[in-house]
Design a protein around this motif. Structure first.
Motif, mmCIF file in Angstrom:
data_model
loop_
_atom_site.group_PDB
_atom_site.id
_atom_site.type_symbol
_atom_site.label_atom_id
_atom_site.label_comp_id
_atom_site.label_asym_id
_atom_site.label_seq_id
_atom_site.Cartn_x
_atom_site.Cartn_y
_atom_site.Cartn_z
ATOM 1 N N PRO A 44 -12.841 5.743 -2.277
ATOM 2 C CA PRO A 44 -13.426 4.393 -2.324
ATOM 3 C C PRO A 44 -12.333 3.319 -2.379
ATOM 4 O O PRO A 44 -11.340 3.519 -3.065
ATOM 5 N N GLY A 45 -12.566 2.224 -1.680
ATOM 6 C CA GLY A 45 -11.512 1.217 -1.546
ATOM 7 C C GLY A 45 -10.344 1.856 -0.825
ATOM 8 O O GLY A 45 -10.488 2.320 0.295
ATOM 9 N N THR A 46 -9.199 1.919 -1.495
ATOM 10 C CA THR A 46 -8.039 2.579 -0.885
ATOM 11 C C THR A 46 -7.568 3.705 -1.795
ATOM 12 O O THR A 46 -6.415 4.103 -1.767
ATOM 13 N N ASP A 47 -8.486 4.226 -2.613
ATOM 14 C CA ASP A 47 -8.063 5.113 -3.695
ATOM 15 C C ASP A 47 -7.670 6.524 -3.276
ATOM 16 O O ASP A 47 -7.140 7.281 -4.073
ATOM 17 N N LYS A 87 -12.466 8.861 3.987
ATOM 18 C CA LYS A 87 -11.850 7.811 4.816
ATOM 19 C C LYS A 87 -10.920 6.942 3.971
ATOM 20 O O LYS A 87 -10.890 5.720 4.104
ATOM 21 N N GLY A 99 -17.722 8.584 -4.234
ATOM 22 C CA GLY A 99 -17.666 7.144 -4.402
ATOM 23 C C GLY A 99 -16.868 6.721 -5.616
ATOM 24 O O GLY A 99 -16.634 5.542 -5.825
ATOM 25 N N SER A 113 -13.215 7.052 -7.832
ATOM 26 C CA SER A 113 -11.818 7.376 -7.529
ATOM 27 C C SER A 113 -11.459 8.793 -7.932
ATOM 28 O O SER A 113 -10.916 9.562 -7.141
ATOM 29 N N ARG A 170 0.820 -1.210 0.000
ATOM 30 C CA ARG A 170 0.000 0.000 0.000
ATOM 31 C C ARG A 170 0.853 1.258 0.000
ATOM 32 O O ARG A 170 0.354 2.345 -0.289
#
Lengths: 296, 447
Positions: free
Chosen positions: A238-241, A235, A149, A151, A73
């Motif tokens: 979306p996902g880890t984008d 946060k 929502g 990226s 990551r």
């Protein structure tokens, strides 16, 4: 200590003209030591330990740093952080420069408008993020799209919200810089037949280069530590984008309670930010403090 | 860890300044900072007043009443101790508890979710084993539903006393929308897909989903895996075998989730809808979405925000059966309840235990019922008729009472570290960043 002694000694003797004693810097130095240097040193120490916040930190050598290098990551985070920094710089610099130069004029309406422009900077990042979070609500906000929502939408929202908050500050810097430019330069240029654009590119921009450097360093270092907006708006999703480095650090520290690893990320950030600002200053010749008024 | 009423991670009012975050690694300093604004004198030390940390949401009224009751009671005088309640805003609760527990001003009694959520505390010796206390005390031993008492266990030992309502995950639906479309709440998966088709034709999103919080997405996987493969599938993962993620039930559940998403069952914008800021409940209450898979607290959330909807149009049902699944259709997932635990460093353990006994009292259970919660005390059934909505309370009670298995929310069961990493993978699955098979292999790699 010797600094203090010297000052006291010189104070007791003759009054030194012009320069205040180093003792004047003492409160600032103390505050900086206590609230910046000490925590940073502690974080650096913690980066060599494993600590879940409950027991005592256990030394683990370079394990956290090794983990940092192996973390898949990290690459994504670094890329995102660099992209965010670049996009924020471009957006904030262009807008703030134009606004600042415009606001440097002396008309009354500009003073009033400048004061209004400055308002966003007075709000806390958290308040601003909460506000935009509501505005971007896909069902009840003003832009009823899946902005946060997607990226690209989430990334652009972060850049925009950050810009919205900090552009006023940089505008102020540019306004100050632009007002320092001697009017004679413009008068001479006008006589030579230079138009507004020519004046802007040949006089204003070159004269503002140190201001640009200052503002750039602030934006770059600021973007590296960008956090509240990401936490509240996306946060990391979306996902880890949008999981930029400071968010990754927050997650490691306050969601998985791996304070050692979080400290390693924090230390890496401090090193990167320091290195980057040094490089910027060196590259732009800002450190040389050459006069902007060459040829005057 | 995330699945709780109003639980938000920093979406409200938490100002993390840059300096603060940079200093986050230096939690030694942070700890002093937090304790300075935290529990004040008397906590952790001194015999007179003990401090209790509690998750500060609407339900905290019940604990506040319990504290007031206890401080005036004979038990308090006998134990020579009074309780001071620290209500900590939900989004700050976990980090604040964690930092306080490592500091000199740790609470004597603290709120938690049992299971994995207390594992780190148990390993660090920061939590009292209450097994013997409960065994030797008739009030505590017979006061609670045994399954709920056991659900918060670690390796068969009790570390907590149930102190809030039960929170099973329920399939809520909008009665008006269902009546208009002439459909019934689905009891099988085929019916659910059928209902979806009809709703979409009518331009209504079948399910509200607060995707930006991730934990509402987790509820889908929890139920699907349970219905397809039974509770044993997750039990294996919870017990530490990461290979358990390779169970075919997990892959099948992930594939079903993907089908639902691709099919538009959650609409096209669910990834930016949040539960905690009221987004998903509003979508549901306003009829933009017909159903909502959510914890039982959805009722009180709706009652607070859209009282008319909650009173007349909110329907509820169990999660449907999956035709070829082996899991019992009566199984439930969610949070059995919350627990009070005791810090071994307390100076007045007698007072702490005496205070915890109040949670088994009828007065305490009545307060919970009045709030719309269903207590986990053994006397609960008799009190439900006085609930704001007795029908709903009874449904919930029976659901939990009759469930052969009650699977604790996965993130709670796995603990903070694994739970957070799992959230990341679930977020990726639901946003289409990873395929069901990638999801499975990523989860197998979690440690």
């Amino acid at each position: 200590m010797s600094v203090t002694d010297q000052t006291v000694a010189s104070g007791r003797g003759k009054v030194r003209a012009g320069r205040p004693g180093a003792v004047w810097a003492l409160p600032a130095v103390l505050f900086f030591t206590f609230f910046a240097v000490v925590p940073m040193a502690l974080a650096f120490y913690l980066s060599f330990t494993k600590w879940d916040g409950l027991g005592d930190p256990k030394p683990v050598g370079l394990a956290n740093w090794q983990k940092l290098l192996d973390d898949p990551r990290l690459t994504q985070s670094l890329t995102l952080t660099v992209l965010l920094t670049a996009a924020s710089w471009a957006f904030q610099t262009v807008v703030a420069l134009l606004l600042g130069v415009w606001a440097a004029g002396r008309q009354r309406n500009r003073a009033v408008l400048s004061a209004i422009f400055f308002v966003p900077f007075l709000l806390s990042s958290t308040a601003i993020s909460v506000l935009f979070y509501a505005l971007l609500d896909p069902n009840f906000g003003i832009i009823q799209k899946d902005t946060l929502g997607s990226s690209s939408g989430a990334f652009l929202a972060i850049v925009f919200v950050g810009g919205w908050q900090f552009i006023p500050f940089h505008t102020l810097i540019y306004q100050g810089g632009a007002r320092q430019i001697p009017q004679v330069l413009y008068q001479a240029a006008a006589i030579d037949g230079a138009g507004r654009y020519r004046q802007f590119f040949s006089i204003t921009l070159p004269q503002l280069r140190h201001t640009i450097t200052t503002s750039t360093v602030l934006i770059v270092v600021g973007s590296l530590t960008y956090f509240e907006t990401v936490l509240i708006l996306t946060k990391g999703g979306p996902g880890t984008d949008t999981a930029i480095l400071p968010y990754l650090m927050y997650e490691a520290g306050f969601k998985t309670y791996d304070f050692g690893y979080a400290s390693a990320i924090a230390s890496a950030l401090v090193l990167a930010a320091t290195g980057l600002s040094l490089v910027l200053i060196r590259l732009t010749g800002f450190g040389g403090m050459r006069s902007t008024r060459e040829g005057m | 860890m995330e699945s709780n009423r109003g639980r938000s991670t920093g979406s409200t009012g938490t100002a993390f300044s840059r300096r603060w975050v940079l200093g986050a690694g230096a939690s030694a300093l942070l700890t002093t900072g937090l304790s300075a604004c935290g529990s004040g004198e008397g906590s952790g030390g001194g015999g007179d007043t003990i401090t209790a940390f509690v998750y500060g949401d609407d339900a905290v009224k019940v604990q506040a009443a319990a504290v007031a009751r206890f401080n005036k009671s004979a038990a308090s005088k006998t134990a020579k101790g009074k309780v001071k309640l620290e209500k900590i805003p939900g989004s700050d609760y976990l980090p604040k508890l964690r930092t306080a527990m490592g500091s000199p001003s740790a609470p004597d009694v603290f709120f938690n979710w049992g299971g994995g959520s207390i594992k780190a505390y148990q390993e660090a010796g920061k939590i009292v084993d209450l097994t013997d206390v409960i065994e030797n005390d008739p009030v505590l031993k017979n006061g609670f539903l045994p399954s709920v008492l056991a659900a918060g266990d670690l390796k068969g030992r009790h570390y907590g006393i149930p102190m809030r309502g039960m929170q099973p995950v329920i399939l809520f639906y909008n009665k008006t929308v269902f009546a208009e479309q002439k459909i019934q709440p689905p009891t099988t998966w085929d019916q659910l897909l059928d209902v979806n088709t009809k709703l979409k034709k009518a331009g209504i999103t079948p399910f509200a989903l607060g995707g930006s919080d991730v934990w509402p997405e987790l509820m889908w996987l929890e139920y699907l895996v349970d219905r397809i493969g039974g509770p044993e599938v997750f039990r294996r993962i919870q017990d530490g075998d990461a290979e358990g993620w390779g169970d075919p039930a997990v892959l099948e559940a992930a594939e079903m989730v993907k089908e639902l998403i691709d099919d538009g069952a959650f609409g096209s914008k669910f990834t930016s809808v949040s539960y905690v800021n009221g987004g998903a409940p509003a979508v549901f209450a306003k009829g933009k979405a017909a159903m909502h898979l959510m914890g039982s607290w959805e009722y009180s959330t709706q009652l607070g925000k859209f009282p008319d909807f909650a009173k007349s149009n909110l329907g509820w049902a169990a999660f449907p059966k999956i035709e070829d699944g082996v899991g019992d259709v009566r199984n439930v997932v969610g949070n059995p309840t919350n627990y009070w635990s005791i810090n071994p460093r307390t100076q007045n353990k007698d007072a702490a235990i005496a205070f915890l006994k109040d949670c088994a009292s009828e007065a305490y259970a009545k307060d919970l019922v009045a709030l719309g919660d269903v207590p986990t005390t053994s006397n609960a059934a008799a009190l439900l008729s006085s609930a704001p909505n007795p029908e709903y309370a009874k449904f919930q009670y029976d659901l939990v009472q009759q469930a052969p298995a009650f699977t604790l929310s996965w993130d709670q069961a796995l603990g903070d570290e694994l739970g957070t990493k799992m959230h990341t993978e679930i977020g990726k699955l639901f946003t289409g960043k990873s395929s069901p098979s990638e999801f499975v292999s990523a989860c197998k790699g979690l440690k």
